[in-house]
Design a protein around this motif. Structure first.
Motif, PDB file in Angstrom:
ATOM      1  N   LYS A   1       0.877  -1.185   0.000  1.00 23.68           N
ATOM      2  CA  LYS A   1       0.000   0.000   0.000  1.00 23.68           C
ATOM      3  C   LYS A   1       0.902   1.219   0.000  1.00 23.68           C
ATOM      4  O   LYS A   1       1.682   1.425   0.940  1.00 23.68           O
TER       5      LYS A   1
ATOM      6  N   SER B   1       1.112   5.379  -0.469  1.00 27.90           N
ATOM      7  CA  SER B   1       0.413   6.666  -0.529  1.00 27.90           C
ATOM      8  C   SER B   1       1.340   7.686  -1.164  1.00 27.90           C
ATOM      9  O   SER B   1       2.475   7.873  -0.702  1.00 27.90           O
TER      10      SER B   1
ATOM     11  N   ALA C   1      -7.464   5.853  -5.982  1.00 26.54           N
ATOM     12  CA  ALA C   1      -6.862   4.550  -5.673  1.00 26.54           C
ATOM     13  C   ALA C   1      -6.595   3.803  -6.969  1.00 26.54           C
ATOM     14  O   ALA C   1      -7.465   3.729  -7.842  1.00 26.54           O
TER      15      ALA C   1
ATOM     16  N   GLY D   1      -1.328  -4.959  -4.946  1.00 28.62           N
ATOM     17  CA  GLY D   1      -1.043  -3.772  -4.148  1.00 28.62           C
ATOM     18  C   GLY D   1      -1.966  -2.654  -4.563  1.00 28.62           C
ATOM     19  O   GLY D   1      -2.761  -2.812  -5.497  1.00 28.62           O
ATOM     20  N   THR D   2      -1.866  -1.540  -3.858  1.00 25.53           N
ATOM     21  CA  THR D   2      -2.667  -0.361  -4.205  1.00 25.53           C
ATOM     22  C   THR D   2      -1.835   0.894  -4.031  1.00 25.53           C
ATOM     23  O   THR D   2      -1.184   1.084  -2.994  1.00 25.53           O
TER      24      THR D   2
ATOM     25  N   THR E   1      -2.355   4.829  -3.702  1.00 22.11           N
ATOM     26  CA  THR E   1      -3.377   5.855  -3.471  1.00 22.11           C
ATOM     27  C   THR E   1      -2.727   7.218  -3.634  1.00 22.11           C
ATOM     28  O   THR E   1      -1.761   7.545  -2.929  1.00 22.11           O
TER      29      THR E   1
END
Ligand SMILES: [Cu+2]
Length: 100
Positions: free
Chosen positions: A34, A36, A82, A95-96, A98
């Protein structure tokens, strides 16, 4: 002398943008999975596994293409929101990203 000081202060005052983030691909996982970021940031994916992987956004916003062992690729995140991604070869690897 005075000009130098002003330039130095200006350099400090510049906003920090377009940061680069690093993601390791190892053990069939993205670490971190994840991430950011700010819009405009870049992410460098590095493959430390003995097999080829990719980091491919499901929305098509980024794609490293095939990364052989030891290779890395830098992608730019241009859209807010996202962005889930996976390895196009091993779809269980997820996965991501954002972006704000
Ligand atoms: Cu893979």
């Amino acid at each position: 002398m005075r000009t130098m000081l002003v330039l130095a202060l200006l350099a400090f005052a510049m906003p920090a943008y377009a940061a680069n983030h690093a993601v390791q691909i190892k053990g069939m996982k993205f670490t971190p999975s994840k991430i950011s970021v700010a819009v405009g940031d870049t992410i460098t994916f590095t493959n430390a596994d003995p097999m080829t992987h990719t980091a491919t956004a499901l929305d098509g916003s980024f794609d490293t293409g095939h990364l052989a062992t030891g290779k890395s690729a830098k992608v730019k995140i241009s859209a807010a929101g996202a962005h889930p991604f996976h390895c196009a070869i091993h779809s269980s690897m997820k996965g991501t990203v954002t972006a704000k």
